[in-house]
Write a protein that holds these residues in place. Structure first.
Motif, short mmCIF file in Angstrom:
data_model
loop_
_atom_site.label_atom_id
_atom_site.label_comp_id
_atom_site.label_asym_id
_atom_site.label_seq_id
_atom_site.Cartn_x
_atom_site.Cartn_y
_atom_site.Cartn_z
N SER A 136 0.79 -1.23 0.00
CA SER A 136 0.00 0.00 0.00
C SER A 136 0.83 1.28 0.00
N VAL A 137 2.03 1.23 0.55
CA VAL A 137 2.81 2.45 0.73
C VAL A 137 4.03 2.50 -0.19
N LEU A 138 4.80 1.42 -0.19
CA LEU A 138 6.08 1.45 -0.88
C LEU A 138 5.98 1.21 -2.39
N LEU A 139 5.13 0.28 -2.80
CA LEU A 139 5.06 -0.03 -4.23
C LEU A 139 4.69 1.18 -5.09
N PRO A 140 3.69 1.98 -4.68
CA PRO A 140 3.42 3.19 -5.49
C PRO A 140 4.61 4.13 -5.55
N ALA A 141 5.41 4.17 -4.50
CA ALA A 141 6.56 5.08 -4.47
C ALA A 141 7.70 4.61 -5.35
N VAL A 142 7.80 3.29 -5.59
CA VAL A 142 8.90 2.75 -6.40
C VAL A 142 8.41 2.36 -7.79
N ARG A 143 7.29 2.93 -8.22
CA ARG A 143 6.74 2.58 -9.53
C ARG A 143 7.74 2.80 -10.68
N PRO A 144 8.49 3.92 -10.69
CA PRO A 144 9.48 4.07 -11.77
C PRO A 144 10.50 2.94 -11.81
N GLY A 145 10.95 2.50 -10.65
CA GLY A 145 11.88 1.38 -10.61
C GLY A 145 11.26 0.09 -11.12
N LEU A 146 10.00 -0.15 -10.76
CA LEU A 146 9.29 -1.33 -11.25
C LEU A 146 9.16 -1.31 -12.77
N VAL A 147 8.81 -0.14 -13.31
CA VAL A 147 8.66 -0.03 -14.76
C VAL A 147 10.00 -0.26 -15.45
N THR A 148 11.07 0.26 -14.89
CA THR A 148 12.40 0.09 -15.48
C THR A 148 12.80 -1.38 -15.48
N VAL A 149 12.60 -2.06 -14.36
CA VAL A 149 12.92 -3.48 -14.27
C VAL A 149 12.07 -4.29 -15.25
N GLY A 150 10.75 -3.99 -15.28
CA GLY A 150 9.87 -4.71 -16.18
C GLY A 150 10.23 -4.49 -17.64
N LEU A 151 10.60 -3.26 -17.99
CA LEU A 151 10.96 -2.95 -19.37
C LEU A 151 12.23 -3.69 -19.78
N PHE A 152 13.23 -3.69 -18.91
CA PHE A 152 14.46 -4.41 -19.21
C PHE A 152 14.18 -5.91 -19.37
N ALA A 153 13.35 -6.47 -18.49
CA ALA A 153 13.03 -7.90 -18.57
C ALA A 153 12.29 -8.23 -19.86
N PHE A 154 11.37 -7.34 -20.25
CA PHE A 154 10.62 -7.57 -21.49
C PHE A 154 11.54 -7.53 -22.70
N LEU A 155 12.37 -6.51 -22.80
CA LEU A 155 13.25 -6.36 -23.96
C LEU A 155 14.23 -7.53 -24.06
N ALA A 156 14.77 -7.97 -22.91
CA ALA A 156 15.73 -9.07 -22.92
C ALA A 156 15.08 -10.37 -23.38
N SER A 157 13.90 -10.67 -22.87
CA SER A 157 13.24 -11.94 -23.21
C SER A 157 12.61 -11.88 -24.61
N TRP A 158 12.13 -10.74 -25.03
CA TRP A 158 11.51 -10.61 -26.35
C TRP A 158 12.55 -10.78 -27.46
N ASN A 159 13.76 -10.28 -27.26
CA ASN A 159 14.77 -10.28 -28.31
C ASN A 159 15.77 -11.43 -28.23
N ASP A 160 15.74 -12.20 -27.16
CA ASP A 160 16.75 -13.25 -27.00
C ASP A 160 16.55 -14.37 -28.00
N PHE A 161 17.64 -14.79 -28.61
CA PHE A 161 17.60 -15.85 -29.61
C PHE A 161 18.27 -17.13 -29.11
N PHE A 162 19.38 -17.00 -28.41
CA PHE A 162 20.21 -18.16 -28.12
C PHE A 162 19.56 -19.14 -27.15
N ALA A 163 19.03 -18.63 -26.04
CA ALA A 163 18.44 -19.53 -25.04
C ALA A 163 17.24 -20.31 -25.59
N PRO A 164 16.26 -19.67 -26.25
CA PRO A 164 15.17 -20.46 -26.83
C PRO A 164 15.65 -21.46 -27.88
N LEU A 165 16.68 -21.11 -28.64
CA LEU A 165 17.21 -22.03 -29.65
C LEU A 165 17.73 -23.31 -29.00
#
Length: 259
Positions: free
Chosen positions: A166-195
């Motif tokens: 209730s208190v901390l998550l709204p305050a760290v929303r930018p950090g959550l978005v940054t982590v989520g964006l990095f995780a999305f880009l890494a998994s969306w573009n990765d070729f070697f591991a799925p291969l």
């Protein structure tokens, strides 16, 4: 005008590869054509299947990374326990492990637990490799929040988990978005591991499918189809980044990377 010239030059430099790929994807022997996009649409299991696999894989990676990094970052930032610093350094040490060297052991491990050749198993591998950055980001995001805010909620009778939600998550929303964006880009573009970890063509994500689409007789590469696939892969990343840009920038500028 002088102030904008360097920015304009940098924008042109970074956008040129994307513009060139878009132009090459609609070129054929006789000029403008959409045949390359028709080729990737009807290939194998169909473009919709491969896009759906990539979305499912990226979605599971983002959710898993956010859950583990949020709980872990909160624990490292707010609680004291034996071996805390050593455990945090051990998590960061994953960065020193060469990515390609442990895929075969991970293949054996996933087969042992029944997750080999599954998108869930690949997503767990992606989550593991995202954890060093994600934990570092979330720990510092929580540490940037004044403890007085948390203490006032605890005095009012809220538990640690309630304070987190209730208190901390709204305050760290930018950090959550940054982590989520990095995780999305890494998994969306990765070729070697799925291969390496996937053998069923129906489970292939978009990067692996695009490479399969471009193969022709005697190993020749159809570069028009390749560029069409690159555009299909790039557009969601570009749109997502533009939509979340203000949170992403705020995540870095609000002290989320202070060590």
């Amino acid at each position: 005008m002088k102030y904008y010239s360097p920015r304009l030059a940098l924008a042109v430099i970074f956008l040129f590869p994307l513009i060139w790929s878009g132009w090459a994807s609609v070129q054929g022997p006789d000029g403008f054509t959409l045949a390359n996009y028709r080729s990737i649409t009807g290939f194998g299991e169909g473009l919709a299947t491969y896009v759906g696999n990539s979305l499912a894989l990226s979605g599971m990676t983002v959710v898993g990374t956010l859950v583990v990094a949020t709980l872990g970052g909160y624990a490292f930032a707010r609680f004291h326990f034996p071996g805390k610093n050593l455990l945090f350094l051990a998590a960061l040490a994953i960065l020193m492990v060469p990515y390609a060297t442990i895929l075969i052991p991970l293949y054996v491990l996933l087969d042992y637990v029944g997750l080999q050749n599954s998108l869930l198993g690949v997503s767990l591998v992606f989550v593991m490799f995202q954890l060093p950055f994600a934990l570092y980001m979330m720990r510092n995001s929580f540490e940037a929040i004044p403890r007085e805010i948390e203490e006032s909620a605890l005095v009012d009778g809220a538990g640690s988990f309630r304070v987190l939600l209730s208190v901390l998550l709204p305050a760290v929303r930018p950090g959550l978005v940054t982590v989520g964006l990095f995780a999305f880009l890494a998994s969306w573009n990765d070729f070697f591991a799925p291969l390496i970890l996937l053998s069923d063509g129906a489970s292939f994500p978009l990067p692996v499918a695009v490479v399969s689409m471009t193969q022709r007789t005697f190993g020749a590469i159809d570069y028009g189809v390749l560029q069409a696939g690159v555009m299909v892969m790039a557009v969601p990343c570009l749109v997502l980044f533009l939509v979340l840009q203000r949170y992403y920038v705020r995540g870095f500028m609000s002290g989320a990377l202070r060590g």
